[in-house]
Design a protein around this motif. Structure first.
Motif, PDB file in Angstrom:
ATOM      1  N   ASP A  22       0.856  -1.181   0.000  1.00 31.39           N
ATOM      2  CA  ASP A  22       0.000   0.000   0.000  1.00 31.39           C
ATOM      3  C   ASP A  22       0.894   1.233   0.000  1.00 31.39           C
ATOM      4  O   ASP A  22       1.063   1.892   1.010  1.00 31.39           O
ATOM      5  CB  ASP A  22      -0.920  -0.026   1.230  1.00 31.39           C
ATOM      6  CG  ASP A  22      -1.948   1.075   1.191  1.00 31.39           C
ATOM      7  OD1 ASP A  22      -2.341   1.474   0.087  1.00 31.39           O
ATOM      8  OD2 ASP A  22      -2.357   1.540   2.268  1.00 31.39           O
ATOM      9  N   ASP A  26       0.065   4.048  -4.824  1.00 29.42           N
ATOM     10  CA  ASP A  26      -1.160   3.250  -4.889  1.00 29.42           C
ATOM     11  C   ASP A  26      -2.336   3.997  -4.273  1.00 29.42           C
ATOM     12  O   ASP A  26      -3.436   4.007  -4.822  1.00 29.42           O
ATOM     13  CB  ASP A  26      -0.989   1.915  -4.168  1.00 29.42           C
ATOM     14  CG  ASP A  26      -0.104   0.943  -4.912  1.00 29.42           C
ATOM     15  OD1 ASP A  26       0.087   1.138  -6.131  1.00 29.42           O
ATOM     16  OD2 ASP A  26       0.397   0.002  -4.294  1.00 29.42           O
ATOM     17  N   ARG A  27      -2.105   4.621  -3.120  1.00 30.88           N
ATOM     18  CA  ARG A  27      -3.184   5.366  -2.467  1.00 30.88           C
ATOM     19  C   ARG A  27      -3.634   6.543  -3.326  1.00 30.88           C
ATOM     20  O   ARG A  27      -4.822   6.828  -3.422  1.00 30.88           O
ATOM     21  CB  ARG A  27      -2.741   5.846  -1.090  1.00 30.88           C
ATOM     22  CG  ARG A  27      -2.618   4.711  -0.087  1.00 30.88           C
ATOM     23  CD  ARG A  27      -2.459   5.217   1.327  1.00 30.88           C
ATOM     24  NE  ARG A  27      -1.348   6.129   1.512  1.00 30.88           N
ATOM     25  CZ  ARG A  27      -0.103   5.774   1.777  1.00 30.88           C
ATOM     26  NH1 ARG A  27       0.196   4.492   1.887  1.00 30.88           N
ATOM     27  NH2 ARG A  27       0.844   6.665   1.941  1.00 30.88           N
ATOM     28  N   ASN A  30      -5.631   5.133  -6.277  1.00 26.40           N
ATOM     29  CA  ASN A  30      -6.924   4.648  -5.782  1.00 26.40           C
ATOM     30  C   ASN A  30      -7.879   5.801  -5.517  1.00 26.40           C
ATOM     31  O   ASN A  30      -9.082   5.691  -5.743  1.00 26.40           O
ATOM     32  CB  ASN A  30      -6.747   3.827  -4.502  1.00 26.40           C
ATOM     33  CG  ASN A  30      -6.231   2.448  -4.778  1.00 26.40           C
ATOM     34  OD1 ASN A  30      -6.430   1.905  -5.855  1.00 26.40           O
ATOM     35  ND2 ASN A  30      -5.546   1.878  -3.810  1.00 26.40           N
ATOM     36  N   GLU A  31      -7.350   6.921  -5.042  1.00 23.85           N
ATOM     37  CA  GLU A  31      -8.179   8.086  -4.771  1.00 23.85           C
ATOM     38  C   GLU A  31      -8.664   8.749  -6.065  1.00 23.85           C
ATOM     39  O   GLU A  31      -9.787   9.250  -6.125  1.00 23.85           O
ATOM     40  CB  GLU A  31      -7.378   9.095  -3.944  1.00 23.85           C
ATOM     41  CG  GLU A  31      -8.180  10.256  -3.433  1.00 23.85           C
ATOM     42  CD  GLU A  31      -7.351  11.140  -2.526  1.00 23.85           C
ATOM     43  OE1 GLU A  31      -7.370  12.352  -2.763  1.00 23.85           O
ATOM     44  OE2 GLU A  31      -6.698  10.617  -1.612  1.00 23.85           O
ATOM     45  N   GLU A  80       3.236  13.207   2.674  1.00 24.26           N
ATOM     46  CA  GLU A  80       3.754  11.854   2.863  1.00 24.26           C
ATOM     47  C   GLU A  80       5.010  11.856   3.726  1.00 24.26           C
ATOM     48  O   GLU A  80       5.186  10.980   4.577  1.00 24.26           O
ATOM     49  CB  GLU A  80       4.049  11.196   1.513  1.00 24.26           C
ATOM     50  CG  GLU A  80       2.813  10.777   0.763  1.00 24.26           C
ATOM     51  CD  GLU A  80       2.011   9.728   1.496  1.00 24.26           C
ATOM     52  OE1 GLU A  80       2.590   8.728   1.966  1.00 24.26           O
ATOM     53  OE2 GLU A  80       0.797   9.927   1.627  1.00 24.26           O
TER      54      GLU A  80
END
Length: 94
Positions: A22, A26-27, A30-31, A80
């Protein structure tokens, strides 16, 4: 069997499960993607088309909205970094 026919191969990887990391990228994807789109399977099935679309999208965004993209990307990276530093500090202080 086609090399991209994951449904017919029971040993094929299942994307979006615990076996896939994850990461921040990827986040982010995905968003951005609509619900119900299994983008990881599409990229695994059609890597050349995915790279071509990413290149074309990046070229378009960079030429049209370069300053806004740079500002958004730097904000995302700063967020991040702060999240990872906070996680490291909390793990270190235990």
């Amino acid at each position: 069997m086609n090399e991209h026919d994951y449904d017919a191969d029971p040993t094929a990887p299942e994307y979006g499960t615990e076996g896939v990391s994850d990461s921040a990228a990827d986040r982010l994807v995905n968003e951005l993607m609509p619900d119900g789109v299994d983008w990881q399977r599409l990229v695994a099935s059609y890597p050349r088309a995915a790279m071509a679309m990413a290149f074309a999208g990046g070229l378009f965004l960079g030429r049209r909205h370069g300053t806004a993209v740079l500002a958004a990307a730097s904000g995302f990276v700063a967020n991040e970094v702060a999240r990872n530093v906070n996680s490291f500090v909390s793990d270190f202080s235990k």
